[in-house]
Write a protein that holds these residues in place. Sequence first.
Motif, PDB file in Angstrom:
ATOM      1  N   TYR A 221       1.392  -0.464  -0.298  1.00  0.00           N
ATOM      2  CA  TYR A 221       2.041  -0.391  -1.609  1.00  0.00           C
ATOM      3  C   TYR A 221       3.010  -1.556  -1.718  1.00  0.00           C
ATOM      4  CZ  TYR A 221       0.018   4.183  -2.353  1.00  0.00           C
ATOM      5  OH  TYR A 221      -0.882   5.200  -2.541  1.00  0.00           O
TER       6      TYR A 221
ATOM      7  N   ARG B 294      -5.032   8.106   5.253  1.00  0.00           N
ATOM      8  CA  ARG B 294      -5.347   8.784   4.000  1.00  0.00           C
ATOM      9  C   ARG B 294      -6.628   8.169   3.454  1.00  0.00           C
ATOM     10  NH1 ARG B 294      -2.344  10.680  -0.541  1.00  0.00           N
ATOM     11  NH2 ARG B 294      -3.821  12.305   0.041  1.00  0.00           N
TER      12      ARG B 294
ATOM     13  N   HIS C  49      -7.620   6.385  -2.504  1.00  0.00           N
ATOM     14  CA  HIS C  49      -7.224   7.194  -3.665  1.00  0.00           C
ATOM     15  C   HIS C  49      -6.360   6.382  -4.616  1.00  0.00           C
ATOM     16  CE1 HIS C  49      -3.928   7.544  -0.797  1.00  0.00           C
ATOM     17  NE2 HIS C  49      -3.144   7.600  -1.863  1.00  0.00           N
TER      18      HIS C  49
ATOM     19  N   HIS D 115      -3.168   7.219  -7.463  1.00  0.00           N
ATOM     20  CA  HIS D 115      -2.245   8.288  -7.891  1.00  0.00           C
ATOM     21  C   HIS D 115      -2.076   8.308  -9.415  1.00  0.00           C
ATOM     22  CE1 HIS D 115      -0.506   9.130  -3.854  1.00  0.00           C
ATOM     23  NE2 HIS D 115      -0.819   7.865  -3.632  1.00  0.00           N
TER      24      HIS D 115
HETATM   25 FE    FE Z   1      -1.151   6.947  -1.763  1.00  0.00          FE
END
Ligand code: FE
Length: 329
Positions: free
Chosen positions: A167, A222, A225, A227
């Motif tokens: 991120y 993870r 994906h 969000h």
């Molecule tokens: Fe995430």
Amino acid sequence: MDPSKVDIPLLKDLTIDNITENVHLINSGCPDPRLKYILERLVTHAHDFARETRLSTDEWMTGIKFLTEVGQICSDVRQEFILLSDIIGLSLLVDSIDHPKPRASTEGTVLGPFHTHDAESEANGSTISHDPDGEPCLVLCSVKDTAGKPLDAVKVDVWETDSKGFYDVQYATREGPDGRAVLQSDADGVFWFKAIVPVPYPIPHDGPVGKLLRVLKRHPYRPSHMHFMFDKPGYDHLITALYLRNDPYETSDAVFGVKESLLVDLGRVDADQARRYGVSEGAKLLTYDFVLVSDEEAKRLRESEAMKAMEALGRRMKLYNGLPVPDVD
Ligand code: FE
Ligand code: BEZ
């Protein structure tokens, strides 16, 4: 508080067997019935945990040291306690309890620590990720209520990692938001934007939570994906994500966020869409129809499920601010 003037039990010579009820007694003057109930259950479970495991002093100190480390690594941009809650399934459990979903609505999932409040408000059609190495992905979505009515002016927060699985906030050199935006659904309940195909990535695992995962022989990954977070007055706040089907981590998400109803198969942009949305024909396409629950529907369901759960536990309860407390009157 002067102990001679209040009606509390004489707390001494307490034993393994009677300490719990005496802690409850001394806490019983708490004027907030919900806080009193939460504390009563917390103490009961903590004491039972110690009794059931025959917890040693060394083990208890190891736990205290671990929680201290969890607190010490927390900062404005790192929330290790939420991460701990995530990897033991508590975050998903609390979201499922507090945001019950009728069958036809979109399920929620974990928020994670990477949502920020500085994403730019963008018009539909904007590019939210500027990573030159990311694979372009057109995202075409709608948002409706449970009766199928399109919802306009829904605030939609979206965020995803770059192609390396980071991120924007994980870069010390971050100059501003990227891979995130705040959009609004139009009069037809539609919102759309240009993003990149999500990739799998590990949750932060260089701290005490990562150490715990290693001790447990668990991986920190993870599945791929994107969000989404939805806000509209009169509707239950929805925090969710869409997951790419057949991701290698689809069935072993480190934070238990994947739900069958949130799995998507990416399609391909056809010639018509390419012209209409100004993207290349054959590019990846993510489509999804989100369904929001009204505040009243959510409240009704939350309360009826709370009372059903209390009945199953054999407790006589009532609702206080919409949440269960013992019915003692
Ligand atoms: Fe995430
Ligand atoms: C995330 O998806 O951003 C996330 C969720 C839980 C823990 C860490 C990251």
